[in-house]
Design an enzyme around this catalytic site. Structure first.
Site, mmCIF file in Angstrom:
data_model
loop_
_atom_site.group_PDB
_atom_site.id
_atom_site.type_symbol
_atom_site.label_atom_id
_atom_site.label_comp_id
_atom_site.label_asym_id
_atom_site.label_seq_id
_atom_site.Cartn_x
_atom_site.Cartn_y
_atom_site.Cartn_z
ATOM 1 N N TYR A 48 38.799 97.308 7.262
ATOM 2 C CA TYR A 48 38.588 96.502 8.480
ATOM 3 C C TYR A 48 37.760 97.282 9.499
ATOM 4 O O TYR A 48 36.730 96.810 9.996
ATOM 5 C CB TYR A 48 39.936 96.090 9.075
ATOM 6 C CG TYR A 48 39.835 95.569 10.476
ATOM 7 C CD1 TYR A 48 39.028 94.480 10.773
ATOM 8 C CD2 TYR A 48 40.534 96.184 11.525
ATOM 9 C CE1 TYR A 48 38.913 94.010 12.071
ATOM 10 C CE2 TYR A 48 40.427 95.713 12.818
ATOM 11 C CZ TYR A 48 39.614 94.634 13.087
ATOM 12 O OH TYR A 48 39.499 94.181 14.375
ATOM 13 N N ARG A 92 50.788 102.815 20.332
ATOM 14 C CA ARG A 92 49.619 101.962 20.514
ATOM 15 C C ARG A 92 49.415 101.686 22.001
ATOM 16 O O ARG A 92 50.347 101.812 22.798
ATOM 17 C CB ARG A 92 49.793 100.613 19.788
ATOM 18 C CG ARG A 92 49.854 100.711 18.274
ATOM 19 C CD ARG A 92 48.488 101.037 17.680
ATOM 20 N NE ARG A 92 48.516 101.139 16.232
ATOM 21 C CZ ARG A 92 48.828 102.258 15.550
ATOM 22 N NH1 ARG A 92 49.163 103.357 16.209
ATOM 23 N NH2 ARG A 92 48.794 102.268 14.241
ATOM 24 N N ALA A 131 34.868 85.833 15.584
ATOM 25 C CA ALA A 131 35.329 85.374 14.265
ATOM 26 C C ALA A 131 35.280 86.513 13.259
ATOM 27 O O ALA A 131 34.220 87.081 13.017
ATOM 28 C CB ALA A 131 34.437 84.237 13.787
ATOM 29 N N ILE A 172 60.691 98.388 11.440
ATOM 30 C CA ILE A 172 59.809 99.396 12.047
ATOM 31 C C ILE A 172 59.104 100.131 10.910
ATOM 32 O O ILE A 172 59.758 100.727 10.047
ATOM 33 C CB ILE A 172 60.632 100.388 12.900
ATOM 34 C CG1 ILE A 172 61.288 99.634 14.061
ATOM 35 C CG2 ILE A 172 59.777 101.546 13.381
ATOM 36 C CD1 ILE A 172 62.244 100.490 14.892
ATOM 37 N N ASP A 218 30.989 77.299 9.437
ATOM 38 C CA ASP A 218 31.311 78.537 8.746
ATOM 39 C C ASP A 218 30.150 79.519 8.850
ATOM 40 O O ASP A 218 29.013 79.166 8.532
ATOM 41 C CB ASP A 218 31.603 78.197 7.275
ATOM 42 C CG ASP A 218 32.496 79.226 6.647
ATOM 43 O OD1 ASP A 218 32.138 80.421 6.724
ATOM 44 O OD2 ASP A 218 33.557 78.840 6.116
ATOM 45 N N ASP A 258 33.954 77.647 14.802
ATOM 46 C CA ASP A 258 35.106 78.238 14.101
ATOM 47 C C ASP A 258 35.325 77.444 12.814
ATOM 48 O O ASP A 258 35.149 76.221 12.793
ATOM 49 C CB ASP A 258 36.345 78.156 15.007
ATOM 50 C CG ASP A 258 37.464 79.084 14.574
ATOM 51 O OD1 ASP A 258 37.848 79.953 15.386
ATOM 52 O OD2 ASP A 258 37.981 78.932 13.444
ATOM 53 N N PHE A 309 41.792 97.843 21.878
ATOM 54 C CA PHE A 309 42.972 98.515 21.365
ATOM 55 C C PHE A 309 43.947 97.378 21.006
ATOM 56 O O PHE A 309 43.536 96.478 20.284
ATOM 57 C CB PHE A 309 43.413 99.620 22.333
ATOM 58 C CG PHE A 309 42.489 100.838 22.157
ATOM 59 C CD1 PHE A 309 41.120 100.727 22.418
ATOM 60 C CD2 PHE A 309 42.955 102.027 21.639
ATOM 61 C CE1 PHE A 309 40.246 101.794 22.172
ATOM 62 C CE2 PHE A 309 42.086 103.106 21.399
ATOM 63 C CZ PHE A 309 40.734 102.981 21.662
ATOM 64 N N THR A 327 36.844 97.398 17.448
ATOM 65 C CA THR A 327 38.255 97.771 17.286
ATOM 66 C C THR A 327 38.514 99.265 17.436
ATOM 67 O O THR A 327 37.651 100.089 17.102
ATOM 68 C CB THR A 327 38.739 97.329 15.887
ATOM 69 O OG1 THR A 327 40.060 97.834 15.675
ATOM 70 C CG2 THR A 327 37.845 97.881 14.788
ATOM 71 N N GLY A 383 42.166 80.170 12.781
ATOM 72 C CA GLY A 383 42.375 79.672 14.142
ATOM 73 C C GLY A 383 43.070 78.312 14.153
ATOM 74 O O GLY A 383 43.449 77.766 13.109
#
Ligand code: UDP
Length: 325
Positions: A141, A219, A74, A205, A51, A31, A169, A117, A36
């Protein structure tokens, strides 16, 4: 097994390292501490500060530790940040993941688990999203994770590397020792708990005009320890073939519902204000995790929303400044 965990100082990576160590695996955490926390890394893990942008650093770590498997956590992982800083995602997430894959192939590591994801599905066509759903990333992303998934496919084709892709999720909750701490914090549950603890005045919100029953985004929140356990099952299953799995609990909760549950768990009022929509947020993301349940017998144990929030609240009370205390 010997498992190299990239991003093992981060939220899901550190909890998974903890669970792997409990199961008597040997763990090395790699890491760069850009996001982190050194204090999140279990004491029993070997620690390498390095790295992934450096092929030399990751190559040396793999040569030295000789892992049987790599778990790749990572990455930059914020949908909204990726809408304002796309290159940090489209370039860095991709290049760093490819450097890791290349080092695995060069040093004979044959098992690879990729954190992916639900943001692969920017505009889902069905209520429950399964592994057959059409991919249409919702942000840079999501696109960066999709590119890594495709890269893994080809690396596997040409080198024989076996992989599992786990599409999370909404990871949430805490183990007894490790929880969620981002700087700055952007995730709903830790922010709401900061309001409950009196560290923030209110929660905003992000939009109440979505096409959902109460107008706020829905979600699928899954306990981080349940996620970690799925990694162990997927690792064992790699002995036969590659895998792709969706990890959620199959129940959607709106932002308003999360607030209500958190008020009930904490007893705090938690003032809320309605703000603008956040860029890149789909109205509804709920998993179908039938495939991993049927194929590997995965069964989330801790993912009732009350349990998730209660575990995160316990951690927040013990660590009011996160890993800063
Ligand atoms: N959210 C919100 N206010 C906040 C943070 C998040 O309304 O201060 C909403 C966000 O729009 C999304 C949900 O809460 O619909 C979960 O967001 P989070 O950032 O925790 O996870 P994501 O879904 O982006 O991975």
């Amino acid at each position: 097994m010997r498992i190299l965990v990239t991003g093992g100082a981060g939220y899901v990576g550190s909890v998974t390292s903890e669970v792997l160590l409990h199961q008597s695996h040997d763990v090395a955490v790699f890491d760069n501490l850009s996001q982190g926390h050194r204090a999140a890394v279990p004491a029993a893990a070997q620690w390498v500060q390095g790295d992934l942008s450096s092929p030399q650093e990751i190559g040396a770590a793999i040569r030295h530790f000789q892992p049987d498997a790599v778990m790749h956590f990572a990455a930059r992982s914020l949908v909204s940040e990726s809408m304002t800083h796309p290159f940090a995602y489209l370039r860095d997430n991709l290049v760093e993941g490819i450097n890791l894959m290349e080092a695995c192939v060069a040093h004979g590591v044959q098992r690879f688990i990729l954190s992916s994801t639900a943001n692969l599905f920017g505009a889902p066509e069905s209520v429950f999203i399964d592994e057959e759903a059409a991919v249409s990333p919702g942000s840079p992303y999501g696109e960066s994770k999709w590119a890594l998934e495709r890269a893994l496919h080809w690396v596997s084709e040409v080198s024989g590397l076996r992989y599992a892709i786990l599409r999370y999720f909404n990871a949430a909750g805490a183990s007894e020792q490790r929880g969620e701490h981002h700087e700055p914090e952007t995730h709903l549950i830790p922010l709401v708990l900061q309001v409950a603890a009196g560290q923030r005045e209110h929660i905003t919100i992000f939009g109440d005009d979505y096409d959902t029953p109460d107008g706020t985004c829905i979600r699928d929140y899954i306990h981080v320890v349940d996620l970690a356990e799925a990694h162990l099952l997927a690792l064992q299953a790699l002995d036969t073939r590659n895998r792709v799995y969706h990890l959620g609990n199959g129940k959607g909760f709106s932002v308003q519902q999360v607030l209500e549950v958190t008020r009930a768990v904490t007893g705090a009022t938690i003032p809320a204000q309605i703000g603008a929509r956040r860029s890149g947020d789909p109205a509804r993301l709920v998993a179908s995790s039938d495939r991993i349940r049927e194929e590997l017998g995965w069964s989330p144990r801790l993912s009732a929303l009350e349990q998730i929030v209660a575990s995160a609240w316990r951690w927040q009370q013990r660590h009011p400044q996160g890993y800063g205390t």
